[in-house]
Design a protein around this motif. Structure first.
Motif, PDB file in Angstrom:
ATOM      1  N   MET A  37       0.621  -1.218  -0.120  1.00  0.00           N
ATOM      2  CA  MET A  37      -0.267   0.504   0.131  1.00  0.00           C
ATOM      3  C   MET A  37       0.355   0.836  -0.024  1.00  0.00           C
ATOM      4  O   MET A  37       2.439   1.374   0.548  1.00  0.00           O
ATOM      5  N   PRO A  38       0.174   2.685  -0.302  1.00  0.00           N
ATOM      6  CA  PRO A  38       0.958   3.699  -0.818  1.00  0.00           C
ATOM      7  C   PRO A  38       0.768   4.323   0.663  1.00  0.00           C
ATOM      8  O   PRO A  38      -0.328   3.912   0.739  1.00  0.00           O
ATOM      9  N   ILE A  39       1.166   5.518   1.080  1.00  0.00           N
ATOM     10  CA  ILE A  39       0.478   6.346   2.305  1.00  0.00           C
ATOM     11  C   ILE A  39      -0.702   6.743   2.269  1.00  0.00           C
ATOM     12  O   ILE A  39      -0.719   7.176   0.775  1.00  0.00           O
ATOM     13  N   SER A  40      -1.869   6.161   2.495  1.00  0.00           N
ATOM     14  CA  SER A  40      -3.113   6.423   2.665  1.00  0.00           C
ATOM     15  C   SER A  40      -3.585   7.958   1.986  1.00  0.00           C
ATOM     16  O   SER A  40      -4.376   7.905   1.690  1.00  0.00           O
ATOM     17  N   ASN A  41      -3.220   8.814   2.411  1.00  0.00           N
ATOM     18  CA  ASN A  41      -3.495   9.756   2.793  1.00  0.00           C
ATOM     19  C   ASN A  41      -2.406  11.327   1.926  1.00  0.00           C
ATOM     20  O   ASN A  41      -2.574  12.632   2.095  1.00  0.00           O
ATOM     21  N   ARG A  42      -1.572  10.467   1.209  1.00  0.00           N
ATOM     22  CA  ARG A  42      -0.616  11.376   0.220  1.00  0.00           C
ATOM     23  C   ARG A  42      -1.426  11.063  -1.782  1.00  0.00           C
ATOM     24  O   ARG A  42      -0.969   9.864  -1.963  1.00  0.00           O
ATOM     25  N   PHE A  43      -1.902  12.143  -1.135  1.00  0.00           N
ATOM     26  CA  PHE A  43      -2.305  12.784  -2.662  1.00  0.00           C
ATOM     27  C   PHE A  43      -1.630  12.835  -3.642  1.00  0.00           C
ATOM     28  O   PHE A  43      -0.829  14.318  -3.063  1.00  0.00           O
ATOM     29  N   VAL A  44      -1.417  12.371  -4.970  1.00  0.00           N
ATOM     30  CA  VAL A  44      -0.193  12.522  -5.727  1.00  0.00           C
ATOM     31  C   VAL A  44      -0.581  13.526  -6.736  1.00  0.00           C
ATOM     32  O   VAL A  44      -1.834  13.917  -7.304  1.00  0.00           O
ATOM     33  N   THR A  45       0.672  13.938  -7.316  1.00  0.00           N
ATOM     34  CA  THR A  45      -0.243  15.838  -8.452  1.00  0.00           C
ATOM     35  C   THR A  45       0.764  14.869  -9.782  1.00  0.00           C
ATOM     36  O   THR A  45       0.195  15.063 -10.936  1.00  0.00           O
ATOM     37  N   ASP A  46       1.742  14.335  -9.806  1.00  0.00           N
ATOM     38  CA  ASP A  46       1.785  12.767 -10.684  1.00  0.00           C
ATOM     39  C   ASP A  46       1.701  11.534 -10.543  1.00  0.00           C
ATOM     40  O   ASP A  46       1.901  10.666 -10.029  1.00  0.00           O
ATOM     41  N   PRO A  47      -0.120  10.963 -11.604  1.00  0.00           N
ATOM     42  CA  PRO A  47       0.388  10.033 -11.794  1.00  0.00           C
ATOM     43  C   PRO A  47       0.752   9.058 -11.612  1.00  0.00           C
ATOM     44  O   PRO A  47       0.850   7.615 -11.990  1.00  0.00           O
TER      45      PRO A  47
ATOM     46  N   GLY B 226      -8.006  18.281  -7.540  1.00  0.00           N
ATOM     47  CA  GLY B 226      -6.582  18.588  -9.257  1.00  0.00           C
ATOM     48  C   GLY B 226      -5.423  17.300  -8.909  1.00  0.00           C
ATOM     49  O   GLY B 226      -4.214  16.994  -9.223  1.00  0.00           O
ATOM     50  N   LYS B 227      -5.295  16.608  -7.793  1.00  0.00           N
ATOM     51  CA  LYS B 227      -4.059  15.388  -7.394  1.00  0.00           C
ATOM     52  C   LYS B 227      -4.587  14.247  -7.649  1.00  0.00           C
ATOM     53  O   LYS B 227      -5.921  14.120  -8.638  1.00  0.00           O
ATOM     54  N   TYR B 228      -4.499  13.315  -7.515  1.00  0.00           N
ATOM     55  CA  TYR B 228      -4.890  11.341  -8.272  1.00  0.00           C
ATOM     56  C   TYR B 228      -4.466  10.880  -6.631  1.00  0.00           C
ATOM     57  O   TYR B 228      -4.129  11.232  -5.504  1.00  0.00           O
ATOM     58  N   THR B 229      -5.486   9.828  -6.486  1.00  0.00           N
ATOM     59  CA  THR B 229      -5.604   9.197  -4.625  1.00  0.00           C
ATOM     60  C   THR B 229      -4.110   7.946  -5.199  1.00  0.00           C
ATOM     61  O   THR B 229      -3.677   8.153  -6.041  1.00  0.00           O
ATOM     62  N   PRO B 230      -3.870   7.659  -4.140  1.00  0.00           N
ATOM     63  CA  PRO B 230      -2.665   6.919  -3.914  1.00  0.00           C
ATOM     64  C   PRO B 230      -3.014   5.346  -4.425  1.00  0.00           C
ATOM     65  O   PRO B 230      -3.547   5.082  -4.377  1.00  0.00           O
TER      66      PRO B 230
END
Length: 404
Positions: free
Chosen positions: A20-30, A345-349
Motif C-alpha cells: 500500500m502507498p501512504i493513504s493520505n498522500r495524494f499525488v500530483t503526478d500519476p 487537482g491531485k490523484y488518489t494514492p
C-alpha cells in the motif's frame, strides 16, 4: 508476523492486504513512484490488542502537508462542539482547570474551550493543521506526544485536570510512551478519555477500509482495559459514538478499585460474546472482506458495461485500502469528488483516480456515485437531496453492497 507494540508478544495475522502507498498522500503526478509498505492486520493473544503488523514512520504521515481537516464536516463540527460542552461541564467546579487535547487537528474542539477562556493546550505534530488551530485562538504545541514531552509540558503548565483525544490514540505507535506521558501530566483526580473506531463495529460491518497506515491500533474494551492496567489506570466508562462509522469513547482514571461501571461490564460482555478475546473471533473477517470486494467490483463492472459513468464521493484516507485491495481504479471510477482544497487537482494514492471539486460533481451529475465517505452517509445523503431526486444513485458497500 510481527511483535505486539504493547507487550512484545508474537502477533497472529488476521488479514494481509499487501503493498500500500501512504493513504493520505495524494499525488500530483500519476506516473511518479510512490513509497509503499506492507499493510497487514494482526492480533495479540496475550494483551488482546488488534494492530498493524508493521508501521510507517509517523513523520511520513503527520507533517506540514497533512491532508485531513476535521472542520470540513458539519457533522464533526456538531460532534466536537458537544464534546467541548461536556468537557467544560466536567471542569466547571475546578479552580483554574487545565485541559489538554492530544491531536487537536485544526482546533475543531479546542476553539470552543479557548472561547470560554479555559486554560488549554493542543498537541498537534502536523504543522499545517496546527497553524489553522492557532489562527482560531488555540494554544498548540507542534510535536508528537509522549513521556518526554509530557514532562516538559508539566514543567511549564502544571498537571492537567482532563486529557482527551479523538481519533488520535489509534495513530500513536509508541502507545506505552503515550500512556506514560498521560500518567505524568494528569492530576491524581483527573480524567483521561479517548475515542477511536471501535473494533467490534469494524468486524460486524466488515468495514475493513478503517485499516490503513495511520490507524496502528483497533481498540476493544478488553484491550484498553489491559493497556490501562499496565500503566496504573482503570477503565471506568465506555460510551459508543456514531462518528467514523462507529466509535467508542473510553474513560480512564488513575488507580484501581473504582466503582464497577455497568457500561463497561456490558460492553466487555458483548465483546466476549463475539469472541474478541480469542482468535476465533477474527477468522471469518478475511472471508467477509473478500466477499465485499468481489461484489463491489462486480457491481461497478456491470454498471460500466451498461454504458454508465461512475464517480466517487470523498477522497478519504480509508478509501485507499478499499480501492487497492478491491482492485478498483480509473477504469471503473471516472473521478473522486472532494471539498478539501489540498486534494483537488491531485490523484488518489496508488490507484491514481483524479480528484475533482464538489462543484464539478454537481455540474457533471453522474448517474452513479460510489460513497467512499460512507461514515458520513447521513450528512451526505441530506446534502445531496437534489442529486438524488434527479435520479443520481449512491453505491454503498458496508455491511453489503447496495445501490440507493
Amino acid at each position: 508476523m510481527g511483535k505486539c507494540n504493547v507487550c512484545l508478544h508474537q502477533l497472529k495475522t488476521v488479514i494481509p492486504f499487501g503493498k500500500m502507498p501512504i493513504s493520505n498522500r495524494f499525488v500530483t503526478d500519476p506516473d511518479a513512484n510512490e513509497y509503499v509498505y506492507h499493510l497487514s492486520l494482526g492480533w495479540c493473544p496475550k494483551c488482546l490488542m488488534a494492530q498493524l503488523e508493521s508501521c510507517v514512520d509517523p513523520a511520513m504521515m503527520f507533517n506540514d502537508s497533512y491532508a485531513y481537516f476535521s472542520s470540513t464536516s458539519s457533522a464533526m463540527e456538531d460532534h466536537f462542539r458537544e464534546m467541548a460542552k461536556e468537557i467544560s461541564e466536567f471542569v466547571s467546579d475546578r479552580i483554574d482547570p487545565f485541559i489538554v487535547e492530544l491531536g487537536c487537528n485544526d482546533g475543531i474542539m479546542l476553539k470552543h474551550i479557548a472561547a470560554l477562556g479555559l486554560s488549554h493546550l493542543g498537541i498537534e505534530p502536523s504543522a499545517n493543521v496546527a497553524a489553522i488551530a492557532r489562527d482560531r485562538g488555540v494554544k498548540v504545541l507542534g510535536e508528537f506526544f509522549g513521556a518526554e514531552s509530557a514532562l516538559e509540558i508539566q514543567k511549564i503548565h502544571g498537571q492537567a485536570d482532563l486529557i482527551c483525544g479523538a481519533n488520535v490514540m489509534c495513530h500513536m505507535e509508541d502507545i506505552n510512551s503515550v500512556f506514560e506521558g498521560v500518567n505524568v501530566l494528569l492530576k491524581p483526580d483527573g480524567v483521561f478519555f479517548f475515542q477511536d473506531p471501535y473494533l467490534l463495529d469494524i468486524l460486524k460491518k466488515t468495514s475493513f477500509d478503517q485499516i490503513y497506515d495511520e490507524h496502528v491500533y483497533y481498540f476493544s474494551g478488553l484491550a484498553v482495559s489491559q493497556l490501562a492496567g499496565r500503566h496504573g489506570f482503570e477503565l471506568v466508562g465506555m460510551v459508543p459514538k456514531e462518528v467514523h462509522g462507529g466509535s467508542m469513547r473510553y474513560y480512564l482514571k488513575k488507580g484501581v478499585n473504582h466503582q464497577d461501571p455497568e457500561d463497561v461490564t456490558f460492553h466487555l460482555s458483548q465483546e466476549k460474546a463475539f469472541n474478541l478475546h480469542d482468535f476465533e473471533g477474527y477468522v471469518s473477517f478475511r472471508e467477509n472482506v473478500d466477499r465485499i470486494c468481489v461484489n463491489l467490483k462486480q457491481t461497478l463492472m456491470e454498471i460500466k458495461d451498461g454504458g454508465n459513468r461512475i464517480a466517487a464521493y470523498g477522497a478519504t484516507s480509508k478509501s485507499t485500502t478499499l480501492l487497492i485491495y478491491s482492485r478498483i481504479g480509473p477504469e471503473l471510477i471516472d473521478y473522486v469528488s472532494d471539498t478539501t482544497p489540498t486534494k483537488i487537482g491531485k490523484y488518489t494514492p496508488g490507484t491514481h483516480i483524479p480528484v475533482k471539486s464538489h462543484s464539478h460533481f454537481l455540474r457533471d451529475n453522474p448517474p452513479y456515485t460510489l460513497l467512499l465517505a460512507w461514515n458520513h452517509e447521513r450528512e451526505i445523503l441530506e446534502k445531496e437531496r437534489t442529486y438524488r431526486k434527479g435520479g443520481g444513485k449512491f453505491i454503498t458497500f458496508f455491511p453489503k453492497v447496495a445501490v440507493i
